[in-house]
Structure formats: structure tokens, C-alpha cells
Design an enzyme around this catalytic site. Structure first.
Site, short mmCIF file in Angstrom:
data_model
loop_
_atom_site.label_atom_id
_atom_site.label_comp_id
_atom_site.label_asym_id
_atom_site.label_seq_id
_atom_site.Cartn_x
_atom_site.Cartn_y
_atom_site.Cartn_z
N ASP A 156 7.53 -3.78 -6.77
CA ASP A 156 6.55 -2.96 -6.05
C ASP A 156 5.41 -3.87 -5.64
O ASP A 156 4.67 -4.38 -6.48
CB ASP A 156 6.04 -1.83 -6.95
N GLU A 203 10.56 -1.57 -1.67
CA GLU A 203 10.25 -0.46 -0.79
C GLU A 203 10.34 -0.88 0.68
O GLU A 203 9.88 -1.96 1.04
CB GLU A 203 8.83 0.05 -1.07
N ASP A 235 2.05 0.52 -10.98
CA ASP A 235 2.98 -0.32 -10.24
C ASP A 235 4.29 -0.53 -11.02
O ASP A 235 5.36 -0.62 -10.42
CB ASP A 235 2.34 -1.66 -9.92
#
Length: 365
Positions: free
Chosen positions: A185, A269, A349
């Protein structure tokens, strides 16, 4: 395709000849673009137009014929990208081709240059009058047959002129399996946090150099326009920005290589970074982090190591609990995930990285 880069060492007259060649490339590209605008020319029409320009303009004739064709290819690349965006119905602006005013490179194909056997000198044989230049670098370009060198590109940067060789060769890396699967992340507080809880600090190259950049910019603004002192001050600002760019590139490459070498699967992501930088409060920090550059190197090294890289949708990766799936709404200022369902407490995170990995595994099995 491998890219080997050297710095060019020559005289002021040779550098002036390189500048002239770069201007000719810009001229040909813009003329080809104007032909397409007026007559909707095809790619083949642009290639034929290069010969007509060489007959009409003596300075265009001095440039190597294949370099002129490469200039037309640049114009067609912008045109084809515009067509593709229209066919795919890309939202927003479609990237209508624009005339170039800041070209900094010229590209030769198989002719117009000659590499000496020692691999330390190159001679440009076209009519621009560049001549023989010394190559400064540690790469061993002479180990490759000349037939494998498909392109030779000259770049002008703030600190000098560079020569790039595009070599047709395959790079083989034997990946050592580690049995580790990871989700990452990316963020601003830390550069990225993985699903195991490990973090990589954000280097913040621009933020650290910002004070010096502002000082150099103030000096530039005080110089008289079109003066020699203003030219020197402008060069100092450009060199300072180039240093920051190289720091980002070096960090992104090393971080990506280390991540890929130590894992067998990577998930991240699928962020729309171009949309995220519209936030005026975070735009500078997001640009400084250079997530896009880092992720592009992750994909590159993963292809070399032959390991899967999976981009997952970013929806609710920070809000959902990685242990039980309960949705816990949080603002950006809340950095700790406290689940109201199962009571698990994780860094925000870290929780997101675990969710990213779980989404990737549910996709590939």
C-alpha cells in the site's frame, strides 16, 4: 531491448552542431503534423514528405535520411495516440497533437553514425558536421555486434549531451523462489507498507531540495532578461531539478528491484494517480513520491523475474477490516485501524496492504 547510455564529450562547435540537428528534427516533426492537419495524411504520406522537405530546405537535407524518417515517426506516434484515445472513448481530453517547441533529442537508425572498435568514440557521418565525439561511461557497448544496435539517440539535458544505444538483446534473470506473497500500500507518510507490516521510508527528494530550488529560482527572477547571467542562472535551476529527478529514478529502481527479488507475487492498488494530483493540498507530495514511476519499475522487474504482479481495485482497502471484513469508516487523518467487530488493531496502511493481498489471491487463486 537494452538501453546503454553515455555522456558525450566534444567541443563547443560540435555541441552547436548537435543543437542544430535537434532543431531540424523539431522542424520536420512540426511540418509533418501540419500536413496531417491540412490533408489528413497517412503514416506513409509523412514518410514520403520527409524527402520533399529535404529537397526544399537545405538544412533539412543535411540531416541523415533515417533521422528525418524517425522525426516523421514521432509525429505519427502523437497522431496514432490521439486516434486510439478517441476509439477507446477515453474520458476528458483526448490528447490532440500539438506543435513541439522544446525538442531535446535526435535519433538515428542504422546509418548516419559509426562506432569505433574500442567502444569509446562515435562519429556522426551526416551533413550536420558533428564529427567524432568521445563516449564517457562504464558500459561495454563494443561487446555487441553493430547489427544489434537498432537506434542511436542523442539527448540534450541540463548538464550536457548524452548518447543512448538501443541494443536488441534479451536480459535473462533467474528468479530464486522465496515462497513469499506480498501486498503493498503506497502512501505519503511511508513510501509503502507491505502486508507483513514492513515499511519503506518516503525519501521526499523534492521537499529536501525545495529550499535550494526556491533560492535558485529567486536568483533567476532577478536577472535581466536575455542576459548571459540569466542564462547561467537558468542552467543552475535546470541542473537542480535534474538532480531531484535522478534521485527519484534511482530510488524507484532500487526499491522495485529489492521488492521483486524477495517475493514470488506482488499485489498493489490500481490507483488513478493523474486524478489524485488534482488535490491541491496533496499534489506536491504525491508527485514527489513518484508512485507511478516506482510501479512501472515493479512491472518491469517482475517481467524479468517472471513473477505475477496484480493490480487490484482500491475500493475499501483502507476501510474494511482485514481480519473480519467489517467496514470501519476512517478519514485520512486517522492512521490506526480499530475494528468495531473483532477488535483487531493495526496500522491503517498495514491493514490496507493485507486487504490488497487478499483481493489479489481471490483473483488468481
Amino acid at each position: 531491448m537494452l538501453i546503454y547510455e553515455y555522456k558525450l564529450d566534444g567541443t563547443k562547435a560540435q555541441y552547436a552542431a548537435l543543437d542544430e540537428a535537434i532543431r531540424v528534427v523539431q522542424f520536420i516533426r512540426n511540418k509533418c503534423l501540419r500536413l496531417w492537419m491540412d490533408e489528413h495524411a497517412s503514416k506513409n504520406d509523412l514518410q514520403c514528405y520527409c524527402a520533399a522537405l529535404a529537397k526544399e530546405f537545405p538544412f533539412a537535407r543535411a540531416l541523415n535520411s533515417q533521422a528525418r524518417q524517425a522525426s516523421a515517426d514521432r509525429a505519427w506516434f502523437a497522431i496514432s495516440r490521439f486516434y486510439d484515445n478517441c476509439k477507446q472513448k477515453k474520458p476528458g481530453k483526448k490528447g490532440y497533437p500539438k506543435f513541439q517547441h522544446d525538442n531535446r533529442s535526435v535519433e538515428d537508425k542504422a546509418t548516419g553514425w559509426k562506432l569505433e572498435p574500442d567502444g569509446r568514440h562515435i562519429t556522426f557521418t551526416d551533413g550536420c558536421g558533428v564529427g567524432r565525439l568521445r563516449l564517457v561511461g562504464t558500459r561495454d557497448i563494443e561487446t555487441f555486434p553493430v547489427k544489434q544496435i537498432k537506434r542511436v539517440r542523442i539527448l540534450r539535458r541540463a548538464d550536457g549531451y548524452y548518447c543512448q544505444f538501443a541494443v536488441q538483446a534479451e536480459r535473462h534473470i533467474e528468479h530464486v523462489p522465496t515462497g513469499k506473497l506480498v501486498g503493498i500500500d503506497v502512501g505519503l507518510k511511508t513510501f509503502y507498507t507491505d502486508s507483513e507490516g514492513a515499511t519503506v521510508e518516503n525519501p521526499r527528494h523534492y521537499r529536501k531540495a525545495e529550499k535550494r530550488l526556491k533560492r535558485l529560482q529567486r536568483r533567476l527572477s532577478k536577472k535581466q532578461k536575455k542576459s548571459q547571467n540569466r542564462k547561467k542562472a537558468r542552467q543552475s535551476v535546470a541542473k537542480a531539478h535534474l538532480k531531484v529527478q535522478r534521485q527519484r529514478e534511482d530510488f524507484a529502481r532500487k526499491a522495485a528491484n529489492a521488492l521483486v527479488s524477495s517475493h514470488d507475487l506482488i499485489a498493489f492498488e490500481d490507483l488513478r494517480i493523474a486524478n489524485m494530483v488534482r488535490n491541491r493540498r496533496l499534489a506536491k507530495s504525491i508527485s514527489d513520491a513518484a508512485w507511478g514511476r516506482f510501479l512501472s519499475w515493479v512491472n518491469y522487474y517482475a517481467a524479468l523475474h517472471n513473477i505475477p504482479v496484480i493490480a487490484v481495485p482500491p475500493h475499501f482497502t483502507s476501510q474494511n477490516c482485514s481480519a473480519c471484513g467489517t467496514c470501519v469508516k476512517k478519514s485520512l487523518s486517522v492512521r490506526t485501524h480499530i475494528c468495531t467487530g473483532c477488535g483487531v488493531v493495526l496500522d491503517r496502511d498495514h491493514n490496507a496492504a493485507v486487504n490488497i493481498l487478499q483481493k489479489a489471491l481471490s483473483t488468481v487463486g
